[in-house]
Motif scaffolding. Structure first.
Motif, PDB file in Angstrom:
ATOM      1  N   LEU A   1       0.825  -1.206   0.000  1.00 25.11           N
ATOM      2  CA  LEU A   1       0.000   0.000   0.000  1.00 25.11           C
ATOM      3  C   LEU A   1       0.861   1.259   0.000  1.00 25.11           C
ATOM      4  CD1 LEU A   1      -2.885   1.211   0.212  1.00 25.11           C
ATOM      5  CD2 LEU A   1      -2.627   1.105   2.698  1.00 25.11           C
ATOM      6  N   TYR A   2       1.933   1.236   0.789  1.00 24.58           N
ATOM      7  CA  TYR A   2       2.813   2.405   0.893  1.00 24.58           C
ATOM      8  C   TYR A   2       4.016   2.321  -0.055  1.00 24.58           C
ATOM      9  CZ  TYR A   2       0.280   4.150   4.955  1.00 24.58           C
ATOM     10  OH  TYR A   2      -0.687   4.655   5.793  1.00 24.58           O
ATOM     11  N   LYS A   3       3.981   1.351  -0.962  1.00 24.87           N
ATOM     12  CA  LYS A   3       5.027   1.179  -1.974  1.00 24.87           C
ATOM     13  C   LYS A   3       6.413   0.964  -1.361  1.00 24.87           C
ATOM     14  CE  LYS A   3       2.514   3.742  -5.522  1.00 24.87           C
ATOM     15  NZ  LYS A   3       1.939   2.507  -6.064  1.00 24.87           N
ATOM     16  N   VAL A   4       6.427   0.327  -0.195  1.00 25.96           N
ATOM     17  CA  VAL A   4       7.687  -0.123   0.378  1.00 25.96           C
ATOM     18  C   VAL A   4       8.247  -1.263  -0.465  1.00 25.96           C
ATOM     19  CG1 VAL A   4       8.718  -1.270   2.391  1.00 25.96           C
ATOM     20  CG2 VAL A   4       7.086   0.606   2.707  1.00 25.96           C
ATOM     21  N   MET A   5       7.337  -2.051  -1.029  1.00 24.22           N
ATOM     22  CA  MET A   5       7.690  -3.123  -1.950  1.00 24.22           C
ATOM     23  C   MET A   5       6.720  -3.064  -3.120  1.00 24.22           C
ATOM     24  SD  MET A   5       6.310  -6.083   0.616  1.00 24.22           S
ATOM     25  CE  MET A   5       7.151  -5.259   1.961  1.00 24.22           C
ATOM     26  N   TYR A   6       7.074  -3.733  -4.185  1.00 26.32           N
ATOM     27  CA  TYR A   6       6.251  -3.678  -5.387  1.00 26.32           C
ATOM     28  C   TYR A   6       5.670  -5.053  -5.687  1.00 26.32           C
ATOM     29  CZ  TYR A   6       8.197   0.953  -5.937  1.00 26.32           C
ATOM     30  OH  TYR A   6       8.546   2.257  -5.716  1.00 26.32           O
ATOM     31  N   LEU A   7       4.471  -5.039  -6.236  1.00 20.37           N
ATOM     32  CA  LEU A   7       3.712  -6.275  -6.418  1.00 20.37           C
ATOM     33  C   LEU A   7       4.461  -7.286  -7.273  1.00 20.37           C
ATOM     34  CD1 LEU A   7       1.103  -7.827  -5.913  1.00 20.37           C
ATOM     35  CD2 LEU A   7       0.120  -6.706  -7.931  1.00 20.37           C
ATOM     36  N   SER A   8       5.069  -6.834  -8.357  1.00 19.05           N
ATOM     37  CA  SER A   8       5.760  -7.770  -9.250  1.00 19.05           C
ATOM     38  C   SER A   8       6.918  -8.461  -8.532  1.00 19.05           C
ATOM     39  CB  SER A   8       6.275  -7.035 -10.493  1.00 19.05           C
ATOM     40  OG  SER A   8       7.166  -5.988 -10.127  1.00 19.05           O
ATOM     41  N   ALA A   9       7.695  -7.678  -7.777  1.00 19.81           N
ATOM     42  CA  ALA A   9       8.819  -8.254  -7.034  1.00 19.81           C
ATOM     43  C   ALA A   9       8.320  -9.212  -5.957  1.00 19.81           C
ATOM     44  CB  ALA A   9       9.663  -7.145  -6.408  1.00 19.81           C
ATOM     45  N   SER A  10       7.217  -8.847  -5.305  1.00 18.74           N
ATOM     46  CA  SER A  10       6.660  -9.712  -4.263  1.00 18.74           C
ATOM     47  C   SER A  10       6.164 -11.033  -4.843  1.00 18.74           C
ATOM     48  CB  SER A  10       5.517  -8.994  -3.540  1.00 18.74           C
ATOM     49  OG  SER A  10       6.006  -7.899  -2.784  1.00 18.74           O
ATOM     50  N   LEU A  11       5.515 -10.964  -5.997  1.00 20.69           N
ATOM     51  CA  LEU A  11       5.007 -12.185  -6.626  1.00 20.69           C
ATOM     52  C   LEU A  11       6.147 -13.104  -7.052  1.00 20.69           C
ATOM     53  CD1 LEU A  11       2.043 -10.779  -8.763  1.00 20.69           C
ATOM     54  CD2 LEU A  11       1.910 -12.114  -6.650  1.00 20.69           C
ATOM     55  N   TRP A  12       7.195 -12.515  -7.614  1.00 19.40           N
ATOM     56  CA  TRP A  12       8.358 -13.329  -7.980  1.00 19.40           C
ATOM     57  C   TRP A  12       9.042 -13.884  -6.735  1.00 19.40           C
ATOM     58  CZ3 TRP A  12       9.165 -15.655 -12.255  1.00 19.40           C
ATOM     59  CH2 TRP A  12       8.755 -15.103 -13.470  1.00 19.40           C
ATOM     60  N   GLY A  13       9.047 -13.091  -5.671  1.00 20.11           N
ATOM     61  CA  GLY A  13       9.613 -13.569  -4.413  1.00 20.11           C
ATOM     62  C   GLY A  13       8.838 -14.749  -3.857  1.00 20.11           C
ATOM     63  N   ILE A  14       7.515 -14.682  -3.962  1.00 17.53           N
ATOM     64  CA  ILE A  14       6.677 -15.803  -3.521  1.00 17.53           C
ATOM     65  C   ILE A  14       6.950 -17.035  -4.374  1.00 17.53           C
ATOM     66  CG2 ILE A  14       4.291 -16.631  -3.402  1.00 17.53           C
ATOM     67  CD1 ILE A  14       3.485 -13.748  -2.642  1.00 17.53           C
ATOM     68  N   PHE A  15       7.155 -16.822  -5.663  1.00 19.66           N
ATOM     69  CA  PHE A  15       7.468 -17.944  -6.553  1.00 19.66           C
ATOM     70  C   PHE A  15       8.753 -18.637  -6.111  1.00 19.66           C
ATOM     71  CE2 PHE A  15       9.479 -19.698 -10.390  1.00 19.66           C
ATOM     72  CZ  PHE A  15       8.467 -20.539 -10.839  1.00 19.66           C
ATOM     73  N   VAL A  16       9.773 -17.831  -5.804  1.00 19.28           N
ATOM     74  CA  VAL A  16      11.059 -18.392  -5.370  1.00 19.28           C
ATOM     75  C   VAL A  16      10.953 -18.990  -3.971  1.00 19.28           C
ATOM     76  CG1 VAL A  16      13.461 -17.831  -4.793  1.00 19.28           C
ATOM     77  CG2 VAL A  16      12.403 -16.836  -6.824  1.00 19.28           C
TER      78      VAL A  16
END
Length: 214
Positions: free
Chosen positions: A98-113
């Motif tokens: 929400l506060y753009k501390v992290m970005y959705l695309s990076a988080s999704l790839w992180g979840i994948f890994v």
């Protein structure tokens, strides 16, 4: 005075996590009231976060560290990962997005890994050996850690946690005898590695960029 207040706020959050651990009462495990580990780590993480990070990122850091430490304590004692602390971690992730501390695309790839790949490996190992190398609680932790750290730091976290667990297994085996069936909870190693990688990437970003390039 401001730093003292920050430490106190973190300690209060740590105290809340201790009360939650005792309320869950998993396998009749409870922390002693005189045990101030949660309060101390909460205060310390709060002090570091608000001294070095922007407020939204600091809040995300504190919530995730608190949940990871709580998971580690319970997992070490009971080999279980309570969903309530995974939920707290996911709330922190939502705040970060929400506060753009992290970005959705990076988080999704992180979840994948952090979760999808380990889950696939776990299923493959079970099909071949009929043994479950990781628990589903570890996969849930991988979701939180992966969303928080992103793909590259999550990969480093998995590698570091694996090395740490192997070293501890060897040390324990040297004292208690080698037993191929001896199991160690993975939660504490994932937590320690994830927090360490996050802080390490803050102080030594060039080193982590170099690891990524390699």
């Amino acid at each position: 005075m401001e730093f003292l207040m920050i430490f106190v706020i973190g300690s209060v959050l740590g105290h809340f996590s201790k009360r939650l651990i005792n309320w869950l009462d998993i396998n009749n495990y409870k922390l002693d009231k005189k045990n101030i580990l949660c309060e101390f780590i909460g205060g310390l993480s709060s002090f570091w976060a608000f001294s070095n990070l922007d407020k939204p990122e600091a809040m995300v850091f504190i919530l995730i560290v608190t949940s990871l430490i709580s998971i580690s304590i319970i997992d070490y004692q009971t080999f279980q990962v309570p969903l309530v602390f995974i939920f707290i971690g996911m709330v922190a992730i939502m705040i970060g997005l929400l506060y753009k501390v992290m970005y959705l695309s990076a988080s999704l790839w992180g979840i994948f890994v952090g979760a999808v790949i380990p889950c696939a490996i776990m299923l493959l190992m079970w099909m071949i050996t009929k043994r479950q190398g990781m628990g589903f609680g570890d996969i849930q932790m991988g979701i939180v850690l992966g969303a928080w750290l992103g793909p590259m730091r999550m990969a480093i976290t998995l590698f570091s946690a694996s090395i740490l667990s192997l070293l501890v297994w060897i040390i324990v085996s040297l004292f208690d005898g080698f037993d191929m069936n001896r199991a160690l909870p993975m939660g504490p190693f994932l937590s320690f590695a994830g927090i360490g990688v996050y802080i390490g990437s803050f102080y030594y970003p060039e080193f982590f960029h170099l690891l990524i390039l390699i």
